[in-house]
Motif scaffolding. Structure first.
Motif, mmCIF file in Angstrom:
data_model
loop_
_atom_site.group_PDB
_atom_site.id
_atom_site.type_symbol
_atom_site.label_atom_id
_atom_site.label_comp_id
_atom_site.label_asym_id
_atom_site.label_seq_id
_atom_site.Cartn_x
_atom_site.Cartn_y
_atom_site.Cartn_z
ATOM 1 N N VAL A 105 0.804 -1.222 0.000
ATOM 2 C CA VAL A 105 0.000 0.000 0.000
ATOM 3 C C VAL A 105 0.839 1.276 0.000
ATOM 4 C CG1 VAL A 105 -1.908 -1.174 1.146
ATOM 5 C CG2 VAL A 105 -0.192 0.025 2.525
ATOM 6 N N ALA A 106 2.161 1.144 0.045
ATOM 7 C CA ALA A 106 3.032 2.323 0.054
ATOM 8 C C ALA A 106 4.401 1.912 -0.478
ATOM 9 C CB ALA A 106 3.152 2.893 1.468
ATOM 10 N N PRO A 107 5.200 2.876 -0.917
ATOM 11 C CA PRO A 107 6.548 2.545 -1.395
ATOM 12 C C PRO A 107 7.376 1.910 -0.290
ATOM 13 C CG PRO A 107 5.933 4.792 -2.012
ATOM 14 C CD PRO A 107 4.898 4.318 -1.031
ATOM 15 N N PRO A 108 8.457 1.209 -0.637
ATOM 16 C CA PRO A 108 9.337 0.626 0.387
ATOM 17 C C PRO A 108 9.820 1.680 1.372
ATOM 18 C CG PRO A 108 9.879 -0.278 -1.756
ATOM 19 C CD PRO A 108 8.878 0.822 -2.001
ATOM 20 N N ILE A 109 10.019 1.255 2.601
ATOM 21 C CA ILE A 109 10.439 2.139 3.683
ATOM 22 C C ILE A 109 11.965 2.209 3.682
ATOM 23 C CG2 ILE A 109 10.331 2.530 6.169
ATOM 24 C CD1 ILE A 109 7.818 0.587 6.070
ATOM 25 N N ALA A 110 12.493 3.360 3.272
ATOM 26 C CA ALA A 110 13.937 3.481 3.054
ATOM 27 C C ALA A 110 14.743 3.145 4.303
ATOM 28 C CB ALA A 110 14.264 4.899 2.577
#
Length: 289
Positions: free
Chosen positions: A239-244
């Motif tokens: 649901v969201a981009p990867p968590i850097a």
């Protein structure tokens, strides 16, 4: 002078780790007990083995001499263990990894081991680091480069993490709740991230990663998974981009004396090849849809 192998093994841990406190982790003995055992060994040798200070334990010349000989004994004991295993049956290579990585390896077992191999394979699944130095595993897949001088590491690639929900936006997912992780599994960096960022919205918890995945797939709430696990499950949606800040390295770790042993070397090469083939999946670059 009769030396006990158990005493020499404790001495090796203290010498390699530079003190009693660190050695308590590997020996599972208290610092007080370790101190008494080291002192008893020094009395047996007849001179101090360590310079003691607040910074730790530093070997004396006698300690250096004993270290060299104790390592010879360690190599001989390892050889004896291998001989015994060979006499009783096939060599078993023990591979330690976290839950998700163990599950991934298990799902690709044909790339790691076949019936033609003259050795067996044992998966040692643990969220906390398994001690390769004490031969509790032959190989380990870890998220950090090894710092112990007796361990060797091979960089396999990068691992991305992201927030996932179930396919159906129902129940806790619809309300924006999160599924947390309790117990030992809650010590991972992704579990701590959820607690720090969304702890006030955790309504349900599981005490192992697989139950958390089932809870998310069933609609209990959102959670964080490594992309190679989340993107491979058709019941989950990123649901969201990867968590850097959660992205980590992936290292294959082995004991420097054992990495060239044929069975260990074969498994290590196959794991490296498997991870390279699926590198894009681990980096979060194969998102469905």
């Amino acid at each position: 002078m009769d030396f006990s192998w158990d005493d020499l093994r404790l001495f090796l841990d203290v010498a390699r780790l530079g003190g009693l406190s660190a050695a308590t982790e590997t020996t599972r003995l208290s610092a007080a007990t370790l101190g008494r055992r080291v002192t008893a060994l020094e009395r047996q040798v007849g001179e101090p083995l360590f310079h003691r200070s607040q910074a730790g334990y530093r070997l004396t010349q006698a300690g250096e001499d004993l270290l060299e000989r104790a390592e010879d004994v360690e190599a001989a004991m390892l050889s004896l263990k291998r001989w015994k295993e060979g006499a009783l049956g096939e060599r078993v290579v023990r591979l330690s990894a976290g839950s998700w990585t163990s599950a991934f390896v298990a799902s690709h077992i044909g790339d790691i081991w076949t019936v033609e191999d003259r050795f067996g394979l044992e998966l040692v699944t643990a969220n906390l680091k398994v001690d390769i130095g004490r031969r509790n595993a032959d190989l380990g897949i870890r998220n950090q480069r090894p710092t112990e001088q007796w361990l060797a590491g091979r960089l396999l690639g990068r691992v991305a993490y992201a927030i996932y929900s179930g396919v159906n936006l129902i129940n806790g997912i619809k309300a924006g709740y999160f599924v947390g992780i309790a117990g030992e599994a809650g010590q991972t960096h992704s579990a701590r991230w959820i607690e720090a960022r969304h702890g006030d919205r955790i309504a349900v918890r599981g005490n192992d990663t697989m139950s958390v995945r089932e809870l998310v797939a069933s609609g209990a709430g959102l959670s964080v998974f490594p992309c190679f696990a989340g993107d491979s499950d058709p019941r989950l949606v990123r649901v969201a981009p990867p968590i850097a800040e959660l992205e980590t390295d992936q290292w294959l770790v082995s004991h420097h004396e054992e990495r060239h042993e044929p069975a260990v070397h074969a498994v290590a090469d196959r794991i490296a090849a498997l991870m390279k083939r699926h590198g894009a999946l681990f980096r979060g670059e194969m998102r469905r849809g």
